[in-house]
Write an enzyme that holds these catalytic residues in place. Structure first.
Site, PDB file in Angstrom:
ATOM      1  N   ASP A 204       1.029  -1.136   0.086  1.00  0.00           N
ATOM      2  CA  ASP A 204       0.071   0.062  -0.149  1.00  0.00           C
ATOM      3  C   ASP A 204       1.147   1.395   0.018  1.00  0.00           C
ATOM      4  OD1 ASP A 204      -1.293   2.326   0.842  1.00  0.00           O
ATOM      5  OD2 ASP A 204      -3.040   1.054   1.870  1.00  0.00           O
ATOM      6  N   HIS A 205       0.911   1.832  -1.015  1.00  0.00           N
ATOM      7  CA  HIS A 205       2.048   2.991  -1.255  1.00  0.00           C
ATOM      8  C   HIS A 205       1.873   4.163  -0.213  1.00  0.00           C
ATOM      9  CE1 HIS A 205      -1.021   5.396  -3.421  1.00  0.00           C
ATOM     10  NE2 HIS A 205      -0.109   6.395  -3.396  1.00  0.00           N
ATOM     11  N   HIS A 267      -5.662   2.719   1.563  1.00  0.00           N
ATOM     12  CA  HIS A 267      -5.173   4.076   2.167  1.00  0.00           C
ATOM     13  C   HIS A 267      -5.881   4.604   3.354  1.00  0.00           C
ATOM     14  CE1 HIS A 267      -3.216   3.363  -1.546  1.00  0.00           C
ATOM     15  NE2 HIS A 267      -4.067   4.243  -2.221  1.00  0.00           N
TER      16      HIS A 267
END
Ligand code: BG6
Length: 513
Positions: A204-205, A267
């Site tokens: 998950d960036h 996010h």
């Protein structure tokens, strides 16, 4: 979406180089590889965090030679030095660092669902082992999600996930990991039937962003905040991820996803868990991830009445974003003219545990809003007693702490202070900490840390199977009973219903502009 390639390699260089590995990218010709993976690998090369035995093997279905692949990526990376309109930019590209990486790029043409691709890949990896003396491998699945299961299956069947003689074999899986709880469970079961959980890195960036990681540092490396971080002192929390961009040519994908699937179980949940989790026993991957899962599991599952009241879905109409006229969502390419997909979602969540009982977490995210801003705002309770009655002070403002995730990364705390002068008047003042004032490094793509962590085998910033499933479980009721979509003008703060959601509780969202 305008970030820079990390300008301060010295900071990266403080870490030790990662072990040698073959970095295999499925989806080598795709957007993610060009926009994020290559810039991040370049930054790691610039920081001297990659060693001589490091190679990249790009796999995709188009015919290309190694040289054509190198040339295409060179143009893409160099483009960041001149094209300021793109997603990433750099002041200049260091020819030595890029040249070093360029020479290590190879390409393999192959269909992701054809066993022959994996046979040929196996031969390449065996040759690399003979030449480089290591069999370490990272398989990065930068593909459409429908390939995640098949690729892991083929890798396992071809024996490529098998670890021997101290070599590692790891698979990095992008989002979206499933489209709901059932599909996420099924994908986990399929993958974990073939490989070990410790070999799987679900990315998950947001977890690569410095300021997201800093939430834990703020909370657990400072003695002053944690005693206040609970229902006794906090009135509510607002988590916002506002974007000015629209669907950016991704209409086909977005029609099947919408803002809820695209942003919330991943996010937004990460921001919520970093803010609300209990202190882990240590900073090891298992301890941190166990606490994160616990807090998501404590999110109260809303019934039909709460869903109708506490969830607002919106879709942008045409409007002006920062002075530029933009079309509505339904006019975007590959979007149905009568689409009911939400491009905005706001919700009130409750965390049913000892620390947070009674403290609402308001979460909102949307596209084509007035500004690009991601933040976590902690609204403290007002002072318990106003002793200023015999003065011109009419009321005191509760303290607000904002964790600015992007842009303008930092933390601010608003306080009441006495205005200079003979009478007692209060003014709201702000204490600001900005990353750029204290640290030389600007924001990076976020992928540098994550790719480096995969190479060194640190899974702390990656999601374990139960993290992913708990997050889907938390939003599942909203997926099953979607609220009507309200329209909002592009360039606004979002639909009126979102404002009403907080107004009913006597609160209001922080203004975006
Ligand atoms: C992606 C979503 O995961 O995150 C995009 O698919 C979104 O729709 C993006 O724009 C936001 O990331 P960032 O780093 O720009 O906040």
């Amino acid at each position: 979406m305008r970030e820079r390639l990390c300008p301060d390699p010295a900071l990266l260089a403080r870490a030790s180089p990662a072990p040698p590995a073959s970095f295999v990218i499925f989806g080598a010709g795709g957007d993610l590889t060009r926009r994020l993976l290559m810039p991040a690998l370049y930054n790691l090369s610039l920081g001297r965090l990659l060693v001589d035995g490091f190679t990249v093997i790009g796999v995709d279905h188009n015919e290309r030679s190694d040289e054509a692949y190198r040339q295409g990526l060179t143009e893409a990376v160099q483009g960041y030095a001149t094209d300021r309109s793109g997603e990433f930019s750099a002041d200049s590209i260091d020819s030595h660092a890029w040249g070093w990486l360029r020479d290590r790029l190879f390409y393999l043409t192959g269909d992701f669902e054809d066993a022959a691709t994996y046979r040929r890949l196996g031969e390449r990896l065996a040759a690399a082992k003979q030449a480089g003396g290591h069999g370490n491998c990272v398989f990065y699945l930068a593909t459409a999600p429908r390939f995640f299961g098949p690729i892991v299956e083929h890798l396992a069947k071809a024996g490529l996930m098998h670890e021997e003689q101290g070599d590692f074999r790891r698979a990095v899986i992008e989002k979206p990991f499933g489209t709901d709880l059932a599909s996420a469970r099924a994908l986990n079961a399929r993958i974990l039937g073939l490989v070990d959980e410790r070999q799987v890195f679900r990315i998950d960036h947001y977890l690569g962003k410095e300021t997201v990681q800093n939430i834990l540092a703020l909370r657990f490396a400072n003695g002053i905040f944690e005693p206040l971080w609970c229902r006794d002192h906090i009135d509510h929390v607002q988590i916002t991820a506002a974007e000015t961009v629209g669907v950016e040519g991704r209409g086909r994908f977005y029609e099947t996803a919408g803002a809820l699937r695209d942003m919330v179980p991943n996010h937004m949940m990460q921001l919520l868990t970093m803010t609300a989790m209990e202190p882990p026993n240590d900073f090891g991957a298992d301890a941190v991830r166990a606490e994160k899962t616990k807090v998501v599991q404590a999110i109260w599952s809303p019934g039909p009445e709460e869903l109708a009241r506490d969830v607002v879905r919106g879709q942008y109409d045409a409007g002006r974003v920062r002075g530029t006229a933009v079309p509505g969502y339904r006019q975007e390419p590959n979007v149905a003219p009568d689409s009911g997909t939400e491009t905005y979602i706001a919700m009130k969540l409750h965390i049913d545990n000892w620390r947070w009982a009674g403290v609402p977490f308001y979460v909102r995210t949307g596209k084509r809003l007035a500004v690009r801003r991601t933040e976590v705002a902690i609204q403290f309770k007002p002072a318990p007693y106003t002793m200023f009655r015999a003065t011109p002070v009419e009321c005191t403002t509760p303290n607000l702490m904002v964790l600015h995730i992007q842009p303008n990364e930092g933390i601010s705390l608003s306080l009441s202070a006495k205005q200079p002068g003979p009478t007692l008047r209060l003014a709201d003042v702000r204490m600001d900490f900005r990353y750029t004032d204290w640290f030389k490094a600007g924001p990076s793509t976020g992928y540098e840390t994550l790719l480096y962590d995969v190479l060194i085998g640190d899974a702390t910033l990656f999601k374990r199977a139960e993290n992913v499933e708990a997050s889907w479980a938390a939003v599942q009721p909203m997926l099953e009973s979607p609220a009507e979509v309200e329209h909002y003008a592009a360039g606004s703060d979002g639909p009126a219903g979102a404002e009403a959601l907080l107004a009913r509780d006597g609160r209001h969202w922080l203004k975006l502009t």
